[in-house]
Design an enzyme around this catalytic site. Structure first.
Site, PDB file in Angstrom:
ATOM      1  N   ASN A 147       0.462  -9.320 -10.367  1.00  0.00           N
ATOM      2  CA  ASN A 147       1.925  -9.403 -10.327  1.00  0.00           C
ATOM      3  C   ASN A 147       2.438 -10.160  -9.105  1.00  0.00           C
ATOM      4  OD1 ASN A 147       1.440  -7.474  -8.406  1.00  0.00           O
ATOM      5  ND2 ASN A 147       2.252  -5.765  -9.584  1.00  0.00           N
ATOM      6  N   ARG A 285       6.207  -3.255   1.510  1.00  0.00           N
ATOM      7  CA  ARG A 285       6.190  -1.794   1.541  1.00  0.00           C
ATOM      8  C   ARG A 285       7.281  -1.325   2.493  1.00  0.00           C
ATOM      9  NH1 ARG A 285       4.177  -2.176  -2.568  1.00  0.00           N
ATOM     10  NH2 ARG A 285       2.140  -1.452  -3.296  1.00  0.00           N
ATOM     11  N   GLN A 314       8.634   7.313  -2.870  1.00  0.00           N
ATOM     12  CA  GLN A 314       9.055   6.830  -4.176  1.00  0.00           C
ATOM     13  C   GLN A 314       8.794   7.896  -5.233  1.00  0.00           C
ATOM     14  OE1 GLN A 314       8.839   2.055  -3.626  1.00  0.00           O
ATOM     15  NE2 GLN A 314       7.345   2.942  -4.942  1.00  0.00           N
ATOM     16  N   HIS A 333      11.633   0.182  -7.401  1.00  0.00           N
ATOM     17  CA  HIS A 333      10.410  -0.628  -7.254  1.00  0.00           C
ATOM     18  C   HIS A 333      10.048  -1.293  -8.590  1.00  0.00           C
ATOM     19  CE1 HIS A 333       6.175  -0.709  -5.219  1.00  0.00           C
ATOM     20  NE2 HIS A 333       6.514  -1.877  -5.732  1.00  0.00           N
TER      21      HIS A 333
HETATM   22  P1  NDP Z   1      -2.592 -10.782  -0.136  1.00  0.00           P
HETATM   23  O1  NDP Z   1      -3.741  -9.913   0.237  1.00  0.00           O
HETATM   24  O2  NDP Z   1      -2.821 -11.979  -0.979  1.00  0.00           O
HETATM   25  O3  NDP Z   1      -1.872 -11.283   1.158  1.00  0.00           O
HETATM   26  C1  NDP Z   1      -1.567 -10.451   2.217  1.00  0.00           C
HETATM   27  C2  NDP Z   1      -1.531 -11.297   3.433  1.00  0.00           C
HETATM   28  O4  NDP Z   1      -1.075 -10.489   4.507  1.00  0.00           O
HETATM   29  C3  NDP Z   1      -2.895 -11.838   3.835  1.00  0.00           C
HETATM   30  O5  NDP Z   1      -2.774 -13.221   4.025  1.00  0.00           O
HETATM   31  C4  NDP Z   1      -3.165 -11.095   5.125  1.00  0.00           C
HETATM   32  O6  NDP Z   1      -3.809 -11.865   6.070  1.00  0.00           O
HETATM   33  C5  NDP Z   1      -1.778 -10.899   5.643  1.00  0.00           C
HETATM   34  N1  NDP Z   1      -1.645  -9.907   6.692  1.00  0.00           N
HETATM   35  C6  NDP Z   1      -2.239  -8.716   6.790  1.00  0.00           C
HETATM   36  N2  NDP Z   1      -1.840  -8.102   7.904  1.00  0.00           N
HETATM   37  C7  NDP Z   1      -0.965  -8.921   8.520  1.00  0.00           C
HETATM   38  C8  NDP Z   1      -0.232  -8.842   9.717  1.00  0.00           C
HETATM   39  N3  NDP Z   1      -0.323  -7.774  10.509  1.00  0.00           N
HETATM   40  N4  NDP Z   1       0.578  -9.879  10.061  1.00  0.00           N
HETATM   41  C9  NDP Z   1       0.644 -10.959   9.259  1.00  0.00           C
HETATM   42  N5  NDP Z   1      -0.044 -11.091   8.118  1.00  0.00           N
HETATM   43  C10 NDP Z   1      -0.832 -10.075   7.746  1.00  0.00           C
HETATM   44  O7  NDP Z   1      -1.521  -9.801  -0.784  1.00  0.00           O
HETATM   45  P2  NDP Z   1      -0.332 -10.147  -1.773  1.00  0.00           P
HETATM   46  O8  NDP Z   1       0.359 -11.355  -1.275  1.00  0.00           O
HETATM   47  O9  NDP Z   1      -0.819 -10.109  -3.171  1.00  0.00           O
HETATM   48  O10 NDP Z   1       0.576  -8.850  -1.589  1.00  0.00           O
HETATM   49  C11 NDP Z   1       1.140  -8.531  -0.325  1.00  0.00           C
HETATM   50  C12 NDP Z   1       1.695  -7.128  -0.378  1.00  0.00           C
HETATM   51  O11 NDP Z   1       2.814  -7.100  -1.240  1.00  0.00           O
HETATM   52  C13 NDP Z   1       0.747  -6.087  -0.972  1.00  0.00           C
HETATM   53  O12 NDP Z   1      -0.123  -5.563  -0.003  1.00  0.00           O
HETATM   54  C14 NDP Z   1       1.688  -5.051  -1.486  1.00  0.00           C
HETATM   55  O13 NDP Z   1       1.935  -4.095  -0.477  1.00  0.00           O
HETATM   56  C15 NDP Z   1       2.945  -5.816  -1.776  1.00  0.00           C
HETATM   57  N6  NDP Z   1       3.181  -5.914  -3.217  1.00  0.00           N
HETATM   58  C16 NDP Z   1       4.372  -5.450  -3.693  1.00  0.00           C
HETATM   59  C17 NDP Z   1       4.609  -5.451  -5.022  1.00  0.00           C
HETATM   60  C18 NDP Z   1       5.912  -4.983  -5.578  1.00  0.00           C
HETATM   61  O14 NDP Z   1       5.980  -4.689  -6.765  1.00  0.00           O
HETATM   62  N7  NDP Z   1       6.967  -4.911  -4.790  1.00  0.00           N
HETATM   63  C19 NDP Z   1       3.605  -5.900  -5.991  1.00  0.00           C
HETATM   64  C20 NDP Z   1       2.453  -6.486  -5.381  1.00  0.00           C
HETATM   65  C21 NDP Z   1       2.235  -6.436  -4.030  1.00  0.00           C
HETATM   66  P3  NDP Z   1      -5.308 -12.285   6.035  1.00  0.00           P
HETATM   67  O15 NDP Z   1      -5.647 -12.620   4.629  1.00  0.00           O
HETATM   68  O16 NDP Z   1      -5.280 -13.457   6.895  1.00  0.00           O
HETATM   69  O17 NDP Z   1      -5.997 -11.085   6.513  1.00  0.00           O
END
Ligand code: NDP
Length: 385
Positions: A147, A285, A314, A333
């Site tokens: 998603n 989140r 939630q 959500h």
């Molecule tokens: P990804 O794992 O593809 O991307 C997350 C990114 O966050 C990675 O590039 C990671 O870095 C980076 N990251 C982690 N910690 C930090 C930090 N402290 N500062 C900066 N960057 C950081 O996840 P998605 O993009 O698929 O999803 C992101 C989040 O969105 C999910 O974890 C989830 O909580 C939320 N989400 C919400 C949804 C909704 O329905 N509202 C649905 C799907 C997801 P690196 O890879 O370099 O470690």
């Protein structure tokens, strides 16, 4: 035979749909970057139907019961006497969606003596105590990428609706008005603004790509830097940290996972460094933001708008301060649970179950915890305490 316990959100208040707005879904067989969409051996549902609610059952009942497994579906997940708690002690598998999370706390994991697999039907497994899952050797898997684009689209929608002040203008129409001045007195163009994302993973990068044609200045921060050709193609400015980035931005979008490093990141102190009248969009989140600091910043005008779809807990109670704060564009959500997304994460959940029940490996990119360690996507994006 396994017992699979599945927690889903309630059906619509006027009943499970008998018809849909559209006849079908576009066919998508891979995500940006090439990962294929889920490839279960079979499907017992119609893509485009409501699968994420109790009656939708993620389309899993026939598949599980025909193989002799027990399948329990409930939306009742709160309190010690919830159906979830009653069914948990002998469940082998728990399935839950972030939109209606069955919080798998350390206590609950201790009570779930048979638990071997926790599946997130969607993305974001922070409702599972990952330390406890590691300690108890519970495999945690989610349907990576299912998603991400759905959320990215929602982020762009919310950004535009905040900056242009769409929601109050729509309310004037519903109320029978034609109050142009009221509608436009907080309405701006996004063109030329500086927009930054906290994290440029699947969602963050998809947001950046979708914003590029709006002629905005794009910024990002992440733990790992994007490849140089991507930075050049999108004209990105990289910042070492969120604190370094936010003072430059008119709009900030949060797309990082919730983990110890990001919890409470947007507090009074960080918000005080943002531009006066900045907009904050958080579909990642809720706990990445300090709840009361956000409400204070909207009241003081430090933030011009806040939108997102993630709350804690939630569902959010009727007196959650974000319901009543000014200039917000919150939804429940929902961003990652469009009918399009549901078809993918239901298929992905089935793919994970098929692998696990057959004793074959779960796709590496779906794994968060496996064999007592962070694994796959979990090893890359999550941290434990
Ligand atoms: P990804 O794992 O593809 O991307 C997350 C990114 O966050 C990675 O590039 C990671 O870095 C980076 N990251 C982690 N910690 C930090 C930090 N402290 N500062 C900066 N960057 C950081 O996840 P998605 O993009 O698929 O999803 C992101 C989040 O969105 C999910 O974890 C989830 O909580 C939320 N989400 C919400 C949804 C909704 O329905 N509202 C649905 C799907 C997801 P690196 O890879 O370099 O470690």
């Amino acid at each position: 035979m396994a017992k699979v316990l599945c927690v889903l959100y309630d059906d619509p208040v006027d009943g499970y749909p008998t018809s849909y707005a559209r006849d079908d879904l576009p066919r998508i067989d891979h995500y940006p970057g090439g990962q294929t969409t889920p490839t279960p051996r079979g499907l017992d549902f119609t893509p485009g139907h409501l699968l994420g609610s109790v009656s939708g059952e993620l389309g899993l009942r026939r598949f599980l019961e025909s193989a002799g497994h027990t399948f329990v579906v409930t939306s009742d997940k709160e309190g010690d006497d919830s159906e979830f708690d009653r069914e948990l002690p002998d469940a082998d598998v728990v399935i839950s969606q972030p939109f209606w999370p069955a919080y798998l706390t350390a206590d609950r994991i201790a009570k779930a003596r048979n638990l071997k697999l926790a599946i997130t039907a969607g993305i974001g497994s922070d409702h599972v105590d990952l330390d406890a899952a590691v300690a108890r050797d519970v495999t945690v898997a989610e349907v990576t990428f299912s998603n991400s684009i759905s959320v990215a689209e929602h982020v762009v929608m919310m950004m535009l609706s905040m900056v242009r002040d769409y929601l109050p203008a729509h309310q004037w129409v519903l109320d029978g008005g034609w109050n142009i001045a009221d509608c436009v007195s907080r309405s701006y163009d996004i063109e030329g603004m500086h927009v930054g994302t906290v994290a440029a993973g699947r969602i963050g990068l998809a947001v950046l790509r979708r914003l590029k044609p709006f002629d905005v200045q794009l910024h990002y921060t992440d733990r790992h830097r994007l490849p140089e050709p991507v930075e050049r193609e999108l004209g990105l400015t990289f910042h070492e940290s969120t604190a370094d980035m936010v003072p430059h931005c008119d709009v900030v979008t949060i797309n990082a996972p919730l983990h110890p490093e990001t919890e409470g990141l947007f507090d009074d102190k960080l918000i005080a460094t943002m531009k006066n009248g900045a907009y904050l969009i958080n579909t990642a989140r809720a706990k990445i933001c300090d709840r009361d600091a956000i409400a204070r910043a909207l009241r003081s005008g430090r933030l011009a708008g806040y939108a997102g779809d993630v709350w804690y807990p939630q569902p959010a109670g009727p007196d959650h301060p974000w319901r009543a704060m000014p200039h917000h564009g919150m939804t429940p959500h929902i961003s990652g649970s469009s009918l399009s997304a549901q078809a993918r994460y239901a298929a992905g959940t089935r793919e994970i179950l098929e692998s696990w029940l057959a004793g074959t490996p779960i796709r590496e990119e779906y794994l968060i915890v496996d064999k007592g360690h962070l694994a796959g996507t979990g090893a890359h994006s999550y941290s434990t305490r």
